[in-house]
Design a protein around this motif. Structure first.
Motif, short mmCIF file in Angstrom:
data_model
loop_
_atom_site.label_atom_id
_atom_site.label_comp_id
_atom_site.label_asym_id
_atom_site.label_seq_id
_atom_site.Cartn_x
_atom_site.Cartn_y
_atom_site.Cartn_z
N LYS A 108 40.50 49.04 42.79
CA LYS A 108 39.60 48.02 42.91
C LYS A 108 40.16 46.50 42.14
CE LYS A 108 37.07 50.04 45.64
NZ LYS A 108 37.07 49.92 47.30
N GLU A 109 41.01 46.76 41.24
CA GLU A 109 41.49 45.79 40.36
C GLU A 109 42.57 44.83 40.89
OE1 GLU A 109 44.07 49.21 39.31
OE2 GLU A 109 41.86 48.82 39.52
N VAL A 110 43.07 45.26 42.12
CA VAL A 110 43.93 44.30 42.83
C VAL A 110 43.49 43.01 43.01
CG1 VAL A 110 44.96 43.99 44.93
CG2 VAL A 110 45.17 46.34 44.08
N LYS A 111 44.35 41.93 42.65
CA LYS A 111 43.72 40.67 42.75
C LYS A 111 43.57 39.94 44.07
CE LYS A 111 42.93 37.34 39.73
NZ LYS A 111 41.64 37.39 38.92
N GLY A 112 44.40 40.45 45.09
CA GLY A 112 44.55 39.82 46.34
C GLY A 112 45.59 40.58 47.01
N VAL A 113 45.30 40.50 48.24
CA VAL A 113 46.18 41.33 49.45
C VAL A 113 46.52 40.32 50.63
CG1 VAL A 113 44.11 42.19 50.68
CG2 VAL A 113 46.24 43.38 50.82
N ILE A 114 47.81 40.54 50.97
CA ILE A 114 48.48 39.86 52.00
C ILE A 114 48.89 40.74 53.05
CG2 ILE A 114 50.35 38.17 52.96
CD1 ILE A 114 50.06 36.94 50.19
N SER A 115 48.47 40.62 54.43
CA SER A 115 48.81 41.38 55.48
C SER A 115 49.66 40.58 56.51
CB SER A 115 47.79 42.16 56.12
OG SER A 115 48.06 42.91 57.23
N ILE A 116 50.79 40.95 56.84
CA ILE A 116 51.61 40.27 57.85
C ILE A 116 51.66 41.28 59.04
CG2 ILE A 116 53.66 39.01 58.27
CD1 ILE A 116 53.88 39.03 55.26
N HIS A 180 37.29 44.31 48.96
CA HIS A 180 36.51 43.08 48.54
C HIS A 180 37.29 41.89 47.86
CE1 HIS A 180 32.57 45.14 49.10
NE2 HIS A 180 33.22 46.31 48.83
N CYS A 181 38.61 42.29 47.50
CA CYS A 181 39.51 41.06 47.14
C CYS A 181 39.64 40.14 48.06
CB CYS A 181 40.68 41.83 46.29
SG CYS A 181 41.86 42.77 47.73
N PRO A 182 40.27 38.98 47.61
CA PRO A 182 40.62 38.00 48.53
C PRO A 182 41.87 38.34 49.30
CG PRO A 182 40.38 37.01 46.17
CD PRO A 182 40.25 38.52 46.13
N ILE A 183 41.83 38.10 50.87
CA ILE A 183 42.64 38.60 51.59
C ILE A 183 43.44 37.22 52.41
CG2 ILE A 183 41.02 39.06 53.21
CD1 ILE A 183 42.93 41.51 54.36
N LEU A 184 44.74 37.35 52.43
CA LEU A 184 45.31 36.53 53.63
C LEU A 184 45.80 37.12 54.77
CD1 LEU A 184 46.38 33.64 54.27
CD2 LEU A 184 48.26 34.05 52.49
N LEU A 185 45.56 37.03 55.96
CA LEU A 185 46.03 37.66 56.86
C LEU A 185 46.95 36.72 58.12
CD1 LEU A 185 42.83 39.40 57.93
CD2 LEU A 185 44.67 40.83 57.68
N SER A 199 45.04 42.44 63.52
CA SER A 199 44.70 41.47 62.48
C SER A 199 43.10 41.04 62.51
CB SER A 199 45.71 40.29 62.10
OG SER A 199 47.02 40.95 62.11
N GLU A 200 42.79 40.65 63.58
CA GLU A 200 41.64 40.00 63.83
C GLU A 200 40.50 41.18 63.38
OE1 GLU A 200 41.77 38.82 67.85
OE2 GLU A 200 43.15 37.51 67.46
N GLU A 209 35.04 38.22 49.94
CA GLU A 209 34.31 36.83 50.12
C GLU A 209 35.25 35.88 50.57
OE1 GLU A 209 31.74 33.75 47.01
OE2 GLU A 209 32.47 35.92 46.44
N HIS A 210 36.23 35.89 50.24
CA HIS A 210 37.42 35.09 50.43
C HIS A 210 38.53 35.47 51.57
CE1 HIS A 210 35.64 32.34 47.20
NE2 HIS A 210 35.84 33.43 46.57
N LYS A 211 38.54 35.27 52.57
CA LYS A 211 39.44 35.62 53.60
C LYS A 211 40.03 34.57 54.60
CE LYS A 211 35.66 37.82 56.32
NZ LYS A 211 35.21 38.90 57.05
#
Length: 247
Positions: A108-116, A180-185, A199-200, A209-211
């Motif tokens: 849960k401490e992961v700051k953010g995740v990016i999925s390509i 729950h961390c920020p995510i960029l897809l 991805s959708e 909250e931030h995606k």
């Protein structure tokens, strides 16, 4: 021990207190995400891109591994970063995106995740494996729009490994609402490996909250080696910079 292909080795770059874990995909190698690892390292970040167990050697070697081994590969890389960094982001391409989502839900401490072009449901691949009477399926690598670009990946897909991949996707799909961390897809509008709807669904299901969902209009599945590579790099670096300074 199986010999590792040239350019398939684990990538490690010592840098500052911000760590970035990047995972390659199913049957692929670190070659597919090396442009990202190199670019993030040049910005001063500490970066690791692990060679997943059974990958970068031979399809027969891959058959001896399972999703548990692939998870262990990324967990070990995550702990390597934790020992050196104050915060960690995770990213991945295809099944690497699946594994990045797994890490983001588990730690849960992961700051953010990016999925390509992350994968959580691939019915055609699953059906092909179930119907096959052969030991191997056709290769799924090098789905790239850019002329002359090539992905270093297995030239055939072990049928037995597909079942492990399906189990991983099923597991992660069930746990998406725990992220729950920020995510960029990033999603390629035309992808011949992972349906863009994956991805959708991830975007709609995570509780972040931030995606943000970024469409790649000029790349196929291996977008990290395709026409939109610069866009992925630019938006990823902006993502890191945005959340490094947030609590």
């Amino acid at each position: 021990m199986a010999e590792v292909m040239k350019d398939a080795e684990t990538l490690q770059y010592e840098g500052n207190e911000v760590g970035i874990l990047i995972s390659h995909g199913f049957t692929g190698t670190t070659q597919s995400i090396k442009p990202l690892a190199d670019a993030f390292s040049r910005e001063g970040y500490t970066v690791i891109s692990p060679r997943l167990a059974g990958h970068g050697t031979s399809p027969e070697d891959m058959e001896e591994t399972s999703e548990k081994d692939w998870i262990l590969s990324v967990e070990n890389a995550y702990h390597w970063l934790q020992e050196r960094c104050e915060m960690v982001f995770v990213a991945g391409l295809s099944m690497g995106g699946t594994l990045a989502l797994y890490i983001a839900e588990t730690f849960k401490e992961v700051k953010g995740v990016i999925s390509i072009n992350g994968a959580i449901d691939m019915p055609k691949l699953e059906q092909s494996a179930e119907e096959s009477t052969e030991h191997f399926l056709a290769a799924i690598g090098s789905d790239i729009h850019k002329e002359g670009a090539f992905e270093l990946a297995y030239q055939e897909t072990p049928v037995g490994s597909v079942a492990a991949f399906v189990r991983l996707m099923t597991n992660v799909r069930k746990r998406l609402n725990g992220i729950h961390c920020p995510i960029l897809l990033f999603v390629s509008d035309e992808d011949h490996v992972v349906p863009p709807g994956n991805s959708e669904e991830i975007f709609e299901t995570v509780f972040s909250e931030h995606k943000e969902l970024v469409h790649l209009e000029n790349s196929y599945h291996v977008a990290t080696l395709d026409h939109d590579q610069d866009l992925i790099l630019e938006r990823s670096l902006e993502f890191f910079e945005t959340y490094i300074n947030t609590k």
